[in-house]
Every structure is written in structure tokens, then in C-alpha cells.
Design a protein around this motif. Structure first.
Motif, short mmCIF file in Angstrom:
data_model
loop_
_atom_site.label_atom_id
_atom_site.label_comp_id
_atom_site.label_asym_id
_atom_site.label_seq_id
_atom_site.Cartn_x
_atom_site.Cartn_y
_atom_site.Cartn_z
N SER A 1 -6.84 -3.73 -1.46
CA SER A 1 -6.37 -4.27 -0.46
C SER A 1 -7.76 -4.49 1.09
O SER A 1 -6.89 -4.83 1.68
N ILE B 1 0.41 -1.52 -0.25
CA ILE B 1 0.03 -0.17 0.13
C ILE B 1 0.95 1.08 0.02
O ILE B 1 1.80 1.76 0.90
N ARG C 1 -2.60 4.17 1.18
CA ARG C 1 -3.33 4.43 2.65
C ARG C 1 -3.96 5.73 3.32
O ARG C 1 -4.76 5.53 3.30
N ALA D 1 -5.15 -0.03 6.24
CA ALA D 1 -4.20 0.49 6.19
C ALA D 1 -3.03 0.56 6.63
O ALA D 1 -2.13 0.29 6.34
#
Length: 238
Positions: A172, A73, A78, A234
Motif C-alpha cells: 500500500s 484498501i 485501513r 489510508a
């Protein structure tokens, strides 16, 4: 020469018999029944062809894959994930996602996701095998992806974005949720720079087929629902 599959019962040749050029082309024909598709994925084979052509079946070497724990990421992504001006769901709008994936893209004149493909994967969705990830903003679908979950493996098919990095947010969230469910691998099929930026890499076909043999029959999640939040995604902490 490649094998011609006369009907739905004709078996696939071994993936090792796929051509070197074009990389991975293995067979043609055979249709897109749910049974044919499941047989293909369980052998490391997937369909990819243009509308109006016979169904073409592929098993490239090497294979583009990512282990969920290898998700990368970027700093910018993020920040977008932590902003939380979106909602991410599983299987709320499968048909809308596959239609969006099929829509023409900039600098492309057409799409390989035909009405035949959409119908076939929608059947798999109704069987609880094909799944979609949706990213919403103000009740508007802004990105997502779809693919198949078999055992502890996810076979990604396509993704789309209607807002900056929306498909990366979907991917993600998927990676971190699959990691929590102890999934072993996401099959990304064919390399591209978009996937590489998220952590995908190349795996020799024999290694990929070995992972399939070991994990296709692993227990699957009872329900496909997200239990991870933006901070977990994240930080990739599950």
C-alpha cells in the motif's frame, strides 16, 4: 518448443512466441547477468524456475498488473495502517528482504528464490535498479517486498509477512508513493488472490507491452525515499 539461449548475448524471441501451455513460457538458459535481466524486463519477460533447473523465461498472457491509483484498501487494512505501530522504509535492508521472501512458507516444501536469484537481484540493487520496501515494528523486520524500478514502471518480484497484513502495508505504501511519483503501472506478473484483494487485475499482453514501450525511459526518482504518511496511504490522497 521454446528457444534455448546459448549465452548472455543470445537475444530473446518476441514475447508473442511464448507458449499458451504452460502460459507464457518463452525461453530457457542464458544466465542471470544484470544485462540479461534488464533486457528481459524491458521486453516484458521475467525469470521463474526451480533450483537445479535451467533458467526459464516467461511472458504470460494476460498479465497481472495494478495501476497505483487502483489500490484497494479494505476497512481492516485501513485501520491497521492508521494505527501506525510500524515504520516503512525503502532500501534499508534489501538483502534481508530477499532472504525473507526466499524462506519456505506454510504448505510449501521449497522456494524458487535461489542463491543465484538473490545474487543477481542484489547486483541490480547495488546499481540502483532493484529496490526493497521494509516494514518494521520495534526495530524488527515484519514484512516487505522487492522489485525493479525502470522508468515509470515497477516490476514486483516477491513479498513476505511475519505479522498480520505486513506485506499489504508495504504494498500500500509503495502504491501511494509511486502514484505521487507518477508511475504508470506495477507489474505483478502472475495472478493470485492476495494481489487481487489489493486491486490487481489482468491485462492483455499486447496492452502491457505497449505501456512498456511508452514508459520504460520516463524520468526516475532521484532518491527512493517515502514522502507519504499513514493518512495519505489510508486515504490514498497524494
Amino acid at each position: 518448443m521454446i528457444a534455448w539461449l546459448d549465452n548472455a548475448d543470445t537475444p530473446f524471441p518476441p514475447p508473442e512466441q511464448a507458449l499458451v501451455q504452460p502460459d507464457g513460457l518463452l525461453a530457457a538458459g542464458g544466465g542471470l547477468s544484470p544485462q540479461r535481466l534488464l533486457s528481459a524486463y524491458r521486453q516484458g519477460i521475467f525469470p521463474w524456475y526451480n533450483p537445479g533447473e535451467p533458467v526459464l523465461w516467461w511472458s504470460p498472457n494476460p498479465r497481472c498488473t495494478i495501476r497505483p491509483s487502483d489500490l484497494h484498501i479494505s476497512r481492516r487494512l485501513r485501520k491497521q495502517i492508521l494505527n501506525e505501530d510500524y515504520t516503512v522504509t525503502f532500501d534499508r535492508a534489501f538483502i534481508d528482504v530477499i532472504k525473507a521472501c526466499a524462506a519456505p512458507r506454510p504448505q510449501q516444501s521449497g522456494t524458487w528464490i535461489s542463491t543465484e536469484i538473490m545474487a543477481a537481484y542484489t547486483q541490480l540493487h547495488h546499481r540502483g535498479i532493484a529496490h526493497s520496501v521494509e516494514v518494521w515494528r520495534d526495530s524488527r523486520l515484519i514484512g516487505g517486498l522487492y522489485g525493479l524500478g525502470i522508468g515509470s514502471l515497477f516490476f514486483g518480484e516477491s513479498m513476505f509477512s511475519r505479522a498480520d497484513n505486513a506485506s499489504k502495508i508495504a504494498f500500500s505504501y509503495l502504491c501511494v508513493q509511486l502514484q505521487q511519483w507518477q508511475f504508470q503501472l506495477i507489474d505483478c506478473q502472475v495472478y493470485n488472490s492476495h494481489l487481487e484483494s489489493l486491486g490487481a487485475g489482468l491485462m492483455p499482453r499486447n496492452e502491457f507491452l505497449g505501456l512498456l514501450a511508452r514508459h520504460l525511459d520516463d524520468p526516475e526518482p532521484e532518491t527512493w525515499q517515502f514522502s507519504v504518511d499513514a493518512r495519505q496511504v489510508a486515504g490514498k490522497t497524494v
